[in-house]
Enzyme design. Structure first.
Site, PDB file in Angstrom:
ATOM      1  N   ASN A  49     -53.229  44.370  13.740  1.00  0.00           N
ATOM      2  CA  ASN A  49     -52.552  44.809  15.093  1.00  0.00           C
ATOM      3  C   ASN A  49     -53.458  45.144  16.019  1.00  0.00           C
ATOM      4  O   ASN A  49     -54.505  45.684  15.851  1.00  0.00           O
ATOM      5  CB  ASN A  49     -51.521  46.169  14.424  1.00  0.00           C
ATOM      6  CG  ASN A  49     -52.467  47.283  13.833  1.00  0.00           C
ATOM      7  OD1 ASN A  49     -53.331  46.868  13.124  1.00  0.00           O
ATOM      8  ND2 ASN A  49     -52.163  48.445  13.780  1.00  0.00           N
ATOM      9  N   ILE A  50     -53.076  44.954  17.136  1.00  0.00           N
ATOM     10  CA  ILE A  50     -53.962  45.250  18.377  1.00  0.00           C
ATOM     11  C   ILE A  50     -53.203  46.182  19.207  1.00  0.00           C
ATOM     12  O   ILE A  50     -52.154  45.864  20.065  1.00  0.00           O
ATOM     13  CB  ILE A  50     -54.177  43.981  19.022  1.00  0.00           C
ATOM     14  CG1 ILE A  50     -54.659  42.988  18.470  1.00  0.00           C
ATOM     15  CG2 ILE A  50     -55.185  44.085  20.280  1.00  0.00           C
ATOM     16  CD1 ILE A  50     -55.945  43.010  17.672  1.00  0.00           C
ATOM     17  N   GLU A  51     -53.521  47.320  19.330  1.00  0.00           N
ATOM     18  CA  GLU A  51     -52.897  48.588  20.133  1.00  0.00           C
ATOM     19  C   GLU A  51     -53.303  48.362  21.648  1.00  0.00           C
ATOM     20  O   GLU A  51     -54.374  47.834  21.887  1.00  0.00           O
ATOM     21  CB  GLU A  51     -53.292  49.715  19.328  1.00  0.00           C
ATOM     22  CG  GLU A  51     -52.673  49.743  18.098  1.00  0.00           C
ATOM     23  CD  GLU A  51     -52.737  51.253  17.399  1.00  0.00           C
ATOM     24  OE1 GLU A  51     -53.305  52.211  18.002  1.00  0.00           O
ATOM     25  OE2 GLU A  51     -51.943  51.572  16.421  1.00  0.00           O
ATOM     26  N   GLU A  62     -48.221  41.187  11.937  1.00  0.00           N
ATOM     27  CA  GLU A  62     -47.388  40.027  11.633  1.00  0.00           C
ATOM     28  C   GLU A  62     -47.040  38.974  12.713  1.00  0.00           C
ATOM     29  O   GLU A  62     -47.137  37.835  12.475  1.00  0.00           O
ATOM     30  CB  GLU A  62     -46.024  40.544  10.829  1.00  0.00           C
ATOM     31  CG  GLU A  62     -46.205  41.347   9.633  1.00  0.00           C
ATOM     32  CD  GLU A  62     -46.247  42.822  10.140  1.00  0.00           C
ATOM     33  OE1 GLU A  62     -46.771  43.196  11.010  1.00  0.00           O
ATOM     34  OE2 GLU A  62     -45.640  43.725   9.226  1.00  0.00           O
ATOM     35  N   CYS A  93     -41.984  45.868  10.519  1.00  0.00           N
ATOM     36  CA  CYS A  93     -40.784  46.517  11.193  1.00  0.00           C
ATOM     37  C   CYS A  93     -39.724  45.533  11.484  1.00  0.00           C
ATOM     38  O   CYS A  93     -39.760  44.516  11.575  1.00  0.00           O
ATOM     39  CB  CYS A  93     -41.593  47.081  12.681  1.00  0.00           C
ATOM     40  SG  CYS A  93     -41.874  45.862  13.912  1.00  0.00           S
ATOM     41  N   CYS A  96     -40.986  42.443  13.891  1.00  0.00           N
ATOM     42  CA  CYS A  96     -41.652  41.309  12.976  1.00  0.00           C
ATOM     43  C   CYS A  96     -40.834  40.696  12.198  1.00  0.00           C
ATOM     44  O   CYS A  96     -41.030  39.298  11.803  1.00  0.00           O
ATOM     45  CB  CYS A  96     -42.766  42.425  12.287  1.00  0.00           C
ATOM     46  SG  CYS A  96     -44.122  42.689  13.199  1.00  0.00           S
TER      47      CYS A  96
HETATM   48  N1  THU Z   1     -47.589  47.971  13.098  1.00  0.00           N
HETATM   49  C1  THU Z   1     -47.788  46.556  12.452  1.00  0.00           C
HETATM   50  O1  THU Z   1     -48.842  46.112  12.678  1.00  0.00           O
HETATM   51  N2  THU Z   1     -46.801  46.010  11.736  1.00  0.00           N
HETATM   52  C2  THU Z   1     -45.387  46.572  11.448  1.00  0.00           C
HETATM   53  O2  THU Z   1     -44.749  45.756  11.003  1.00  0.00           O
HETATM   54  C3  THU Z   1     -45.395  47.930  11.917  1.00  0.00           C
HETATM   55  C4  THU Z   1     -46.550  48.417  12.556  1.00  0.00           C
HETATM   56  C5  THU Z   1     -48.663  48.413  13.671  1.00  0.00           C
HETATM   57  C6  THU Z   1     -48.137  48.881  15.101  1.00  0.00           C
HETATM   58  C7  THU Z   1     -49.104  49.893  15.443  1.00  0.00           C
HETATM   59  O3  THU Z   1     -50.492  49.509  16.045  1.00  0.00           O
HETATM   60  C8  THU Z   1     -49.373  50.562  13.945  1.00  0.00           C
HETATM   61  O4  THU Z   1     -48.912  49.642  13.227  1.00  0.00           O
HETATM   62  C9  THU Z   1     -48.464  52.005  13.939  1.00  0.00           C
HETATM   63  O5  THU Z   1     -47.244  51.810  14.254  1.00  0.00           O
END
Ligand code: THU
Length: 137
Positions: A49-51, A62, A93, A96
Site C-alpha cells: 500500500n502506497i498512501e 493488492e 477491501c 481490491c
Molecule cells: N489497504 C490495503 O492495502 N488493502 C486493502 O484491501 C484495504 C486497505 C490499505 C490502504 C491504506 O493504506 C491502509 O490499508 C489503511 O486503510
C-alpha cells in the site's frame, strides 16, 4: 468460506509479501499491507500500500500487485497472498476484490498475519457476482 487456521500458505509468496509489507508507505494510517501473487507464467509480483497526503489517491497493496502483473503483460494469476500485522489477518477491501476479479475470479487468496493465522478464500467467494462489462451491441 474460510475459517482461520494454522495451515501453511505458500512459503515463496509469504516471503515476497513480507518484503512488500516492509516497503509499504503508510505514514498516515500506520497500517502496512504487503501482497504477492503468482501469475500464470509462474512469476511472482508484489505490491504494497502506497498512501498519499491526498488520502483518496492511496493505492492498496493488492491493487499494486495486480497492476504490476498486468503492466508486465500478464493477464492471469492463480494465487495471491496478503500479509498484515493485524490480530486477525486483514481482508481485502471491496475495490481490491473487484480488481482481483477482473483477472482471476477463481484464484486462491491467502490472508496471513505474523502469528501464522491463515484465512483462505477464492476471489469469487470474496466477491460473488463481481461486475463484468457487457458492451452494448
Ligand atoms: N489497504 C490495503 O492495502 N488493502 C486493502 O484491501 C484495504 C486497505 C490499505 C490502504 C491504506 O493504506 C491502509 O490499508 C489503511 O486503510
Amino acid at each position: 468460506m474460510a475459517e482461520t487456521s494454522r495451515l501453511s500458505p505458500p512459503a515463496d509468496l509469504l516471503e515476497v509479501a513480507k518484503r512488500a509489507w516492509t516497503n509499504a508507505y503508510a505514514p498516515y494510517s500506520g497500517f502496512k499491507v504487503g501482497a504477492a501473487l503468482r501469475a500464470e507464467s509462474g512469476a511472482i509480483y508484489l505490491g504494497a500500500n502506497i498512501e498519499n497526503a491526498s488520502y483518496t489517491v492511496t493505492r492498496c497493496a493488492e491493487q499494486s500487485a495486480v497492476q504490476a502483473m498486468a503492466s508486465n503483460g500478464e493477464r492471469r494469476f492463480s494465487e495471491l497472498l496478503v500479509f498484515t500485522a493485524a490480530a486477525q489477518p486483514a481482508s481485502p477491501c471491496g475495490a481490491c476484490r473487484q480488481v482481483m476479479h477482473e483477472f482471476a475470479p477463481e484464484a486462491t487468496v491467502y490472508l496471513v498475519n505474523p502469528q501464522g493465522a491463515v484465512k483462505v478464500y477464492t476471489v469469487a467467494e470474496l466477491l460473488p457476482d463481481g461486475f463484468a462489462l457487457e458492451r452494448p451491441a
